[in-house]
Design a protein around this motif. Structure first.
Motif, mmCIF file in Angstrom:
data_model
loop_
_atom_site.group_PDB
_atom_site.id
_atom_site.type_symbol
_atom_site.label_atom_id
_atom_site.label_comp_id
_atom_site.label_asym_id
_atom_site.label_seq_id
_atom_site.Cartn_x
_atom_site.Cartn_y
_atom_site.Cartn_z
ATOM 1 N N ARG A 147 0.871 -1.171 0.000
ATOM 2 C CA ARG A 147 0.000 0.000 0.000
ATOM 3 C C ARG A 147 0.907 1.220 0.000
ATOM 4 O O ARG A 147 1.864 1.302 0.766
ATOM 5 N N PHE A 148 0.604 2.183 -0.882
ATOM 6 C CA PHE A 148 1.382 3.423 -0.904
ATOM 7 C C PHE A 148 0.774 4.429 0.064
ATOM 8 O O PHE A 148 1.237 4.575 1.180
ATOM 9 N N ASP A 149 -0.279 5.120 -0.341
ATOM 10 C CA ASP A 149 -0.918 6.060 0.568
ATOM 11 C C ASP A 149 -2.436 5.899 0.617
ATOM 12 O O ASP A 149 -3.148 6.762 1.119
ATOM 13 N N GLY A 150 -2.937 4.798 0.099
ATOM 14 C CA GLY A 150 -4.375 4.550 0.132
ATOM 15 C C GLY A 150 -4.806 3.938 1.443
ATOM 16 O O GLY A 150 -3.987 3.636 2.320
ATOM 17 N N PRO A 151 -6.105 3.717 1.605
ATOM 18 C CA PRO A 151 -6.624 3.189 2.877
ATOM 19 C C PRO A 151 -6.444 1.691 3.053
ATOM 20 O O PRO A 151 -6.592 1.181 4.164
ATOM 21 N N GLN A 152 -6.123 0.966 1.966
ATOM 22 C CA GLN A 152 -6.083 -0.492 2.039
ATOM 23 C C GLN A 152 -4.867 -1.034 1.305
ATOM 24 O O GLN A 152 -4.420 -0.473 0.292
ATOM 25 N N THR A 153 -4.349 -2.148 1.796
ATOM 26 C CA THR A 153 -3.381 -2.902 1.014
ATOM 27 C C THR A 153 -4.118 -3.634 -0.103
ATOM 28 O O THR A 153 -5.347 -3.747 -0.097
ATOM 29 N N LYS A 154 -3.366 -4.158 -1.041
ATOM 30 C CA LYS A 154 -3.991 -4.947 -2.110
ATOM 31 C C LYS A 154 -4.699 -6.164 -1.534
ATOM 32 O O LYS A 154 -5.776 -6.548 -2.016
ATOM 33 N N LEU A 155 -4.127 -6.787 -0.513
ATOM 34 C CA LEU A 155 -4.746 -7.973 0.082
ATOM 35 C C LEU A 155 -6.057 -7.606 0.779
ATOM 36 O O LEU A 155 -7.042 -8.347 0.689
ATOM 37 N N GLN A 156 -6.075 -6.491 1.475
ATOM 38 C CA GLN A 156 -7.324 -6.067 2.114
ATOM 39 C C GLN A 156 -8.402 -5.792 1.070
ATOM 40 O O GLN A 156 -9.559 -6.207 1.224
ATOM 41 N N TYR A 157 -8.043 -5.097 0.023
ATOM 42 C CA TYR A 157 -8.988 -4.824 -1.065
ATOM 43 C C TYR A 157 -9.497 -6.136 -1.663
ATOM 44 O O TYR A 157 -10.701 -6.314 -1.889
ATOM 45 N N ALA A 158 -8.579 -7.062 -1.922
ATOM 46 C CA ALA A 158 -8.950 -8.354 -2.507
ATOM 47 C C ALA A 158 -9.834 -9.156 -1.558
ATOM 48 O O ALA A 158 -10.715 -9.899 -2.002
ATOM 49 N N SER A 159 -9.636 -9.011 -0.253
ATOM 50 C CA SER A 159 -10.461 -9.727 0.724
ATOM 51 C C SER A 159 -11.886 -9.182 0.745
ATOM 52 O O SER A 159 -12.850 -9.948 0.836
ATOM 53 N N TYR A 160 -12.035 -7.864 0.681
ATOM 54 C CA TYR A 160 -13.378 -7.278 0.553
ATOM 55 C C TYR A 160 -14.061 -7.789 -0.713
ATOM 56 O O TYR A 160 -15.252 -8.137 -0.701
ATOM 57 N N LEU A 161 -13.315 -7.817 -1.801
ATOM 58 C CA LEU A 161 -13.873 -8.274 -3.075
ATOM 59 C C LEU A 161 -14.285 -9.740 -2.991
ATOM 60 O O LEU A 161 -15.346 -10.133 -3.492
ATOM 61 N N THR A 162 -13.459 -10.558 -2.362
ATOM 62 C CA THR A 162 -13.770 -11.979 -2.186
ATOM 63 C C THR A 162 -15.052 -12.163 -1.382
ATOM 64 O O THR A 162 -15.932 -12.947 -1.754
ATOM 65 N N ALA A 163 -15.175 -11.459 -0.272
ATOM 66 C CA ALA A 163 -16.371 -11.579 0.575
ATOM 67 C C ALA A 163 -17.615 -11.148 -0.186
ATOM 68 O O ALA A 163 -18.667 -11.806 -0.106
ATOM 69 N N CYS A 164 -17.516 -10.078 -0.938
ATOM 70 C CA CYS A 164 -18.661 -9.579 -1.701
ATOM 71 C C CYS A 164 -19.098 -10.581 -2.757
ATOM 72 O O CYS A 164 -20.286 -10.894 -2.884
ATOM 73 N N LEU A 165 -18.148 -11.112 -3.509
ATOM 74 C CA LEU A 165 -18.480 -12.079 -4.561
ATOM 75 C C LEU A 165 -19.060 -13.361 -3.970
ATOM 76 O O LEU A 165 -20.012 -13.932 -4.518
ATOM 77 N N ALA A 166 -18.494 -13.833 -2.866
ATOM 78 C CA ALA A 166 -19.008 -15.048 -2.233
ATOM 79 C C ALA A 166 -20.455 -14.846 -1.801
ATOM 80 O O ALA A 166 -21.317 -15.726 -2.004
ATOM 81 N N TYR A 167 -20.750 -13.692 -1.237
ATOM 82 C CA TYR A 167 -22.117 -13.418 -0.799
ATOM 83 C C TYR A 167 -23.072 -13.348 -1.994
ATOM 84 O O TYR A 167 -24.169 -13.914 -1.955
ATOM 85 N N LEU A 168 -22.675 -12.648 -3.044
ATOM 86 C CA LEU A 168 -23.547 -12.500 -4.210
ATOM 87 C C LEU A 168 -23.886 -13.856 -4.821
ATOM 88 O O LEU A 168 -25.033 -14.115 -5.204
ATOM 89 N N MET A 169 -22.891 -14.726 -4.924
ATOM 90 C CA MET A 169 -23.137 -16.033 -5.531
ATOM 91 C C MET A 169 -23.976 -16.922 -4.621
ATOM 92 O O MET A 169 -24.858 -17.652 -5.091
ATOM 93 N N ALA A 170 -23.718 -16.890 -3.337
ATOM 94 C CA ALA A 170 -24.539 -17.683 -2.410
ATOM 95 C C ALA A 170 -25.981 -17.201 -2.422
ATOM 96 O O ALA A 170 -26.914 -18.008 -2.349
ATOM 97 N N ARG A 171 -26.184 -15.897 -2.530
ATOM 98 C CA ARG A 171 -27.537 -15.342 -2.551
ATOM 99 C C ARG A 171 -28.328 -15.838 -3.756
ATOM 100 O O ARG A 171 -29.543 -16.027 -3.691
ATOM 101 N N GLN A 172 -27.629 -16.073 -4.876
ATOM 102 C CA GLN A 172 -28.336 -16.561 -6.059
ATOM 103 C C GLN A 172 -28.313 -18.083 -6.134
ATOM 104 O O GLN A 172 -28.496 -18.680 -7.188
#
Length: 301
Positions: free
Chosen positions: A99-124
């Motif tokens: 992470r340079f100066d943003g609020p999240q590392t790449k791993l944190q960003y990817a973890s949010y994305l993973t959780a969101c996608l998992a939820y969307l697919m389970a919901r359908q």
């Protein structure tokens, strides 16, 4: 909206994607009623074709219009709609801790994305598994869609820590052999491995008849090299250090990074793999809203 008890699951952001679905572009194999066409014939959803009547067939599916025209008995066949089996492959190697100066590392960003996608697919009503890796498998949750499974996904993401060296290509080859049933492979990674080897590993998934989506994660600084003065760079995976003047390297560096991205984009396009650049400065819900909306329009053509 109530605050989520999970670090990487944000209901208020996911709610913005409520009208979008992750629909398979190809026929999938499944076992419950969902959003996707199945290769197995049935009598449930969308008309597919006729076949001649055989003794014992259910008379409810006789096509009386065809009988009136041909004086022959035909049975209507339909394509069942079924669920999608998906795996999210999450890169947790050392380089994802940047992470340079943003609020999240790449791993944190990817973890949010993973959780969101998992939820969307389970919901359908699709089943989704999560595999986290660096140079080996760090987390393996087989596909499921229950609330208890989502709890395991969300809590599992919170326990992940950045690893060291990566082995993107080798891990993908291993998983292509282990994941037997065809479905959707979602890759979330910075793909910092030798591109030719990674492409061959992606081809391995294609050979196994999987559909693939790649989210190529970058910190904006990796794309633009915005540093103003002499700086020491440290390789997060090997610990190697190098001192450079970014003002002298910026133009050549940016050309190399663009060539890196362009190569993956072209190689993925050539293999019918969906490729999405995911910079951490773009909120993951906004990035997904744009991507899934565009994807839905393309699939409707």
């Amino acid at each position: 909206m109530a605050k989520s008890p999970y670090l990487y699951f944000e209901p208020q952001r996911v709610a913005r994607l409520a009208n979008l679905s992750i629909v398979a572009r190809q026929v999938v194999e499944g076992f419950i009623s969902g959003l996707h066409r199945s290769p197995h014939r049935g009598f449930s959803v969308e008309f597919s074709e006729h076949r001649e009547y055989s003794p014992g067939d259910d008379l409810r599916h006789l096509d009386w219009v065809a009988w009136g025209r041909t004086d022959r008995y035909y049975i209507k066949q339909y394509e069942q709609e079924t669920n999608l089996r998906a795996y999210i492959l999450l890169d947790v190697s050392g380089s994802m801790d940047y992470r340079f100066d943003g609020p999240q590392t790449k791993l944190q960003y990817a973890s949010y994305l993973t959780a969101c996608l998992a939820y969307l697919m389970a919901r359908q009503q699709d089943v989704v598994g999560v595999i986290a890796f660096d140079d080996r498998i760090r987390l393996h949750l087989p596909p499921a869609s229950s609330p208890a499974h989502l709890d395991r996904v969300f809590t599992g993401l919170e326990k992940l820590t950045p690893g060291k060296v990566t082995a993107v290509a080798g891990t993908f080859h291993e998983l292509a052999e282990r994941i037997a049933k065809r479905g959707l492979i979602i890759i979330i990674s910075d793909l910092y491995d030798e591109p030719g080897e990674v492409v061959r590993a992606l081809q391995h998934f294609c050979y196994r008849k999987h559909q693939i989506i790649v989210f190529h994660v970058f910190d904006p600084a990796e794309l633009l090299l915005p540093f103003k003065r002499m700086v020491n760079f440290v390789d997060l995976e090997t610990g190697e250090k190098v001192q450079v003047d970014p003002r002298l390297l910026r133009d050549a560096y940016c050309r190399e990074v663009q060539a890196f991205v362009d190569r993956y984009r072209k190689e993925c396009s050539d293999r019918n793999i969906e490729y999405v650049v995911a910079p951490t400065e773009t909120p993951y819900d906004r990035m997904l809203l744009t991507y899934l909306g565009r994807r839905r329009r393309l699939l409707r053509r």
